[in-house]
Each structure stands twice: as structure tokens, then as C-alpha cells.
Write a protein that holds these residues in place. Sequence first.
Motif, mmCIF file in Angstrom:
data_model
loop_
_atom_site.group_PDB
_atom_site.id
_atom_site.type_symbol
_atom_site.label_atom_id
_atom_site.label_comp_id
_atom_site.label_asym_id
_atom_site.label_seq_id
_atom_site.Cartn_x
_atom_site.Cartn_y
_atom_site.Cartn_z
ATOM 1 N N TYR A 1 -2.102 -0.220 7.672
ATOM 2 C CA TYR A 1 -2.995 0.737 8.335
ATOM 3 C C TYR A 1 -3.011 0.610 9.848
ATOM 4 N N MET B 1 0.833 -1.193 0.000
ATOM 5 C CA MET B 1 0.000 0.000 0.000
ATOM 6 C C MET B 1 0.876 1.255 0.000
ATOM 7 N N PHE B 2 0.351 2.341 -0.524
ATOM 8 C CA PHE B 2 1.072 3.626 -0.566
ATOM 9 C C PHE B 2 2.447 3.473 -1.210
ATOM 10 N N ARG C 1 -1.035 10.704 -5.801
ATOM 11 C CA ARG C 1 -2.082 11.110 -4.854
ATOM 12 C C ARG C 1 -3.313 11.629 -5.598
ATOM 13 N N ARG D 1 7.531 5.519 6.293
ATOM 14 C CA ARG D 1 6.229 5.300 6.927
ATOM 15 C C ARG D 1 5.891 3.821 6.883
ATOM 16 N N GLN E 1 -5.913 9.502 6.574
ATOM 17 C CA GLN E 1 -5.127 9.564 7.808
ATOM 18 C C GLN E 1 -3.631 9.480 7.485
ATOM 19 N N PHE E 2 -3.271 8.576 6.565
ATOM 20 C CA PHE E 2 -1.861 8.419 6.174
ATOM 21 C C PHE E 2 -1.302 9.742 5.672
ATOM 22 N N PHE E 3 -2.067 10.421 4.827
ATOM 23 C CA PHE E 3 -1.594 11.679 4.250
ATOM 24 C C PHE E 3 -1.882 12.887 5.152
ATOM 25 N N LYS E 4 -2.372 12.619 6.336
ATOM 26 C CA LYS E 4 -2.645 13.649 7.339
ATOM 27 C C LYS E 4 -3.634 14.702 6.822
ATOM 28 N N TYR F 1 4.839 6.324 -1.559
ATOM 29 C CA TYR F 1 4.848 7.295 -0.456
ATOM 30 C C TYR F 1 5.444 6.731 0.832
ATOM 31 N N GLN G 1 -8.410 5.403 6.116
ATOM 32 C CA GLN G 1 -6.996 5.132 6.413
ATOM 33 C C GLN G 1 -6.044 5.924 5.525
ATOM 34 N N GLN G 2 -6.436 6.151 4.279
ATOM 35 C CA GLN G 2 -5.561 6.868 3.348
ATOM 36 C C GLN G 2 -5.496 8.361 3.712
ATOM 37 N N TYR H 1 0.757 4.009 13.144
ATOM 38 C CA TYR H 1 0.495 4.261 11.713
ATOM 39 C C TYR H 1 0.803 5.706 11.318
ATOM 40 N N ASP H 2 0.524 6.652 12.206
ATOM 41 C CA ASP H 2 0.687 8.069 11.877
ATOM 42 C C ASP H 2 2.147 8.524 11.846
#
Lengths: 155, 372
Positions: A33, A1-2, B349, A29, B14-17, A5, B11-12, A83-84
Motif C-alpha cells: 500500500y 495482497m491483491f 473483486r 502493480r 485506491q488500488f482499484f482506482k 490483480y 487502500q483497496q 502505489y497508484d
Amino acid sequence: MFDNYLIRHDSLKNDVEGGIVAGFSLAVRHANYRGVFLSLHAGYFLEVDGVEYPVSAQSFEINGQPPRSFEETKTAVWEHWDYDDEAILHIAAPGGLKAGLHIIRFQQCVLAAYGYLPTDEAWVATPPKPGSGAGSDKTPHIVTYELSLNDAAGA
Amino acid sequence: MKLGVSLYSYQQAQFFKELSLEDQIREVSENLPGADGIEIIDEMSLHYPDPGLAFIERWFGWMARYKTVPVTMDVGMDVLQFRDHVMSHAECAERLKRDIRLAKSLGFQNVRVLSTCPFEVMLAALPEAERLGLKLGKEVHQPMALEGRQVSEIIEYAQKTGHDLLGIVPDFGIFGTRPSEVLLAWYVRRGAREAAGDAAVELAHLLRTGRAPLDFEAVSRQTAGNLRVAFKSFVGTGLCEPELKPAFEALKRFADQRVPMASALDYVVVSEAILLSNTSPDTLRQLCPHVVSVHAKFNYMSECPGWPGEFQDIAIDYEAGIKALRDGGYAGYLNSEYEGQRYFQDRTRAEMQSEIEQVRRHQGMLRRLIAP
């Protein structure tokens, strides 16, 4: 995922200790999740310009602690990588990286799973080698980044 | 039935704030008519395992301000947490009891355990749930079916003891009719051939109509993620657990007949068909007294043809699932659980999905389907 990024794009820099370039670092990161108990994070497959840097050369900076080796974080059984939160992955590589663009191949190794698996006992004895595909959790394939070294320390 | 959202859906963002936890709760409260239920994954939404007293105070402040209700907290089980041994069932139960106490401290009514959580672990933690007045539900997630032992052992126990604190959390993915179109498109971007996706859709249809050339009883006892890994390994090495071998061999034959010179990835795409549950909505109707809460899973809400402004997930039979819940007298929460964002995360994104928009569309569909 991501996929694109998981490494912050402007984060690649050389690590200078006592005036000497001891290696380089990246801001990373977590791909899952739910984050992970730190003990379950077993390091990275990391290749820069064709050179692979093994887990033994990697250390991990998270939760306000100084960088720890993945042997040390193995014992952080109640500490969580949320996660954050961004972590810094340090690589011991005397001289660091040269200025300019670098091709980075990257895969996170995490031993978290959905319940018991046939590999459990084997992974207690010998954790999977990052990049082999096993333990790749939410980064099922190696991801390639092209990143520029972000400081003047590169020779 | 009542409506809520699993914050897993965001969740996404949140990931990217882009959305804080408070923003996510506010979105449910202010932009989703009729929804007030909040479901979280403890490790995703909280500073885990101890969010601290100041956070708990803030949390209840949000619930009061936004008029939202903590419904279900989803918890994990990492059997290698201690790294020097595989956790025993007793150790897993200890983790579950900690999570039950955490859920109680945040006002949740239910704790959802993974579909792979052994029944013995649930039983060992049940006294703690009972002491604190929480329900404990096992997720029934594709490819698991409602008809197997993993569900019946819970129902039999509940019926025998009259225990109403132990039950199930069905995930609507079990009513999947075909691999999602966004999943198949993601595979194509990774190099799979369209023919492999077509074969997966064909096999899913054959399985649903009882005409498939293979038996998937053994497969339904595994998790989807574990099966993907096992089948990929089988294609590469020819090796797998003996109980999976007949299904894997038949699956490979099916793929070979339709995708000439199939790549490893093409085989994986075809195998998506066996990750569907093919479970019966009527079983859900019968099990309604034991349903703790519901994950209203979806992957992509597209506009209904000829019906502007109305949306559906073409790969999940929502009508049958909701009808079963209604006919069975279910009065608990249906919590939107959006998962399809991950099938766009190989892109930039700007090309990713808006979770806010997808959940709004999904809630619109739920309101339409549960309307009297």
C-alpha cells in the motif's frame, strides 16, 4: 495482497524492436500500500510455462523513463514507485511467447521492511533471490496467473 | 475524543482506482457523522517524496471545502534505501526530518513513526519537530505491549524534560483478544486446517488468562511481520535467533498436541496467537498524557448478535481500550484504521470487502462507545 490483480490481465504481449520480437512484457502493480523507493525493488520471480526468466533478463519501465535493468534501478534511491502507478516489466526472450494461453508464476521482490532486520547486512552484499520467499514483502507466496498473449506478434 | 479516519483504510479502493484521494476525504466529511480527522501514510497518498506545490494547494482546498483536519501523517523507514550500506541512525533521522517537513507543509499536527524506529532516531529528529511545532509519536503495534522498554524510554524522557512533543500512537490491535476470524478463514482457504485456527484461538485465551505454557517476553519486541517470517523459517529449518528459541519450541509443541501432522502453514496459523500483545488497558489510562493520536485498528465489523444495525470487531477489546482513554482524559483523535480488506484479496473483486461500508460500521461503533 491483491494476489490476482498484480498483473493486468490483458497486458501480456510480445515486445517488438526493429521488426524483431525481442521478448515480452507485462503490466504490473505494487503489492504494498505504500509503494516503494525504486532502489528497493529487486525484481521478480517469473516463470512462464515452466521456464524461469531470471532478474538479469528483466527490465522495468516506470515514471516515464525507458526500461531500466534492476542493476540500474538500484541507484534510483530517491525515486519512488508510487502505489497508484502501473509499471511495465519487460523480459528479454528472443522470439517472445507463442500466441494463446500461458501459465505465469509470479512473485515481487522488495527489500522494504519495518525497520532494522538481522538480514540487512547480508542483503546489502547479496540481495535475496526472488521466489525464495525472502524479500517477498506483501506477496508472501508465488501467485499463478493464466493469461492470454494479447497481440498478433506471437508466432 | 475526536473522530477521524486513516486513509490507509481505503487502500483497496485506491488500488482499484474506485476512490481518489479527494473521494476518500469527501467520504470522511460527508458520510461519517462527527468525523473530521484525516490521517495518511505519506508514501501511499502522496506523490512521494515531493508532492509539489500545486498538490499542496489542492490539499488545503480539500481541507477547507470538506471541513476536514490533517491530524497525523504516518512515515516509514527503509534502512536499505541506499542499497550499498545499511542506513545509520543519523541517516534514518535525516529521512524522518524530511518527512516532518513534508507533514508540516500539509498542515499535519503529528508524525507517527514505526514501532521499530529506534529512540535515538526520534531524539535526533525531535529538534526539527520542535522547530515546526509537530508532535512525534511512536506507534505501539501488536505484538508490542505498552509496558516494555520501547514505550517507557519515551515516557521517561518526556517526563524528565517536560517535553510534550514526544509520545506514543497506540494501535488498538494491542487489545486483540484472539486472531481475527477473517484472518483464520483466509488461512483455511490457503490450505490450513480448522484445527489450527481453533488452537490459535485457544492459545490466545490461555495467554490472556496467564495459563499459557510459554513466555512471550522476547516475542513482544519483534514486529508481527518479522515474527511470522522467523517462525516459518524455524519450523522449516529449526533455526532462529537464540532469544526466540524457547518460545518457538513451546509454540511448536502446543501445535503438535492439537494439530496432528501439522503442515508448515498450520504452524504459522497457531503462531498468530503469540502476535497478540496482552497489554493492560490500565497502562493506557496512565499513559494518556503522552498519547499523540490513536490508530483505531480493526479487521472485520460484524453485526452484534441481537442488536441489528450495531457492529463490533469480535477480536479486539474496544470497550476496555476506549474506557481507558476516557478515564485517562484523552481528548485527541481516534482514527479508524481498517486492515482486514487484505484477508479477502485472494478472492475476486466481487468477493472482497467494501472498505467504505466497514469504516462506516466502525465509526458507528466508535460513536456508540465514546458517547457520554
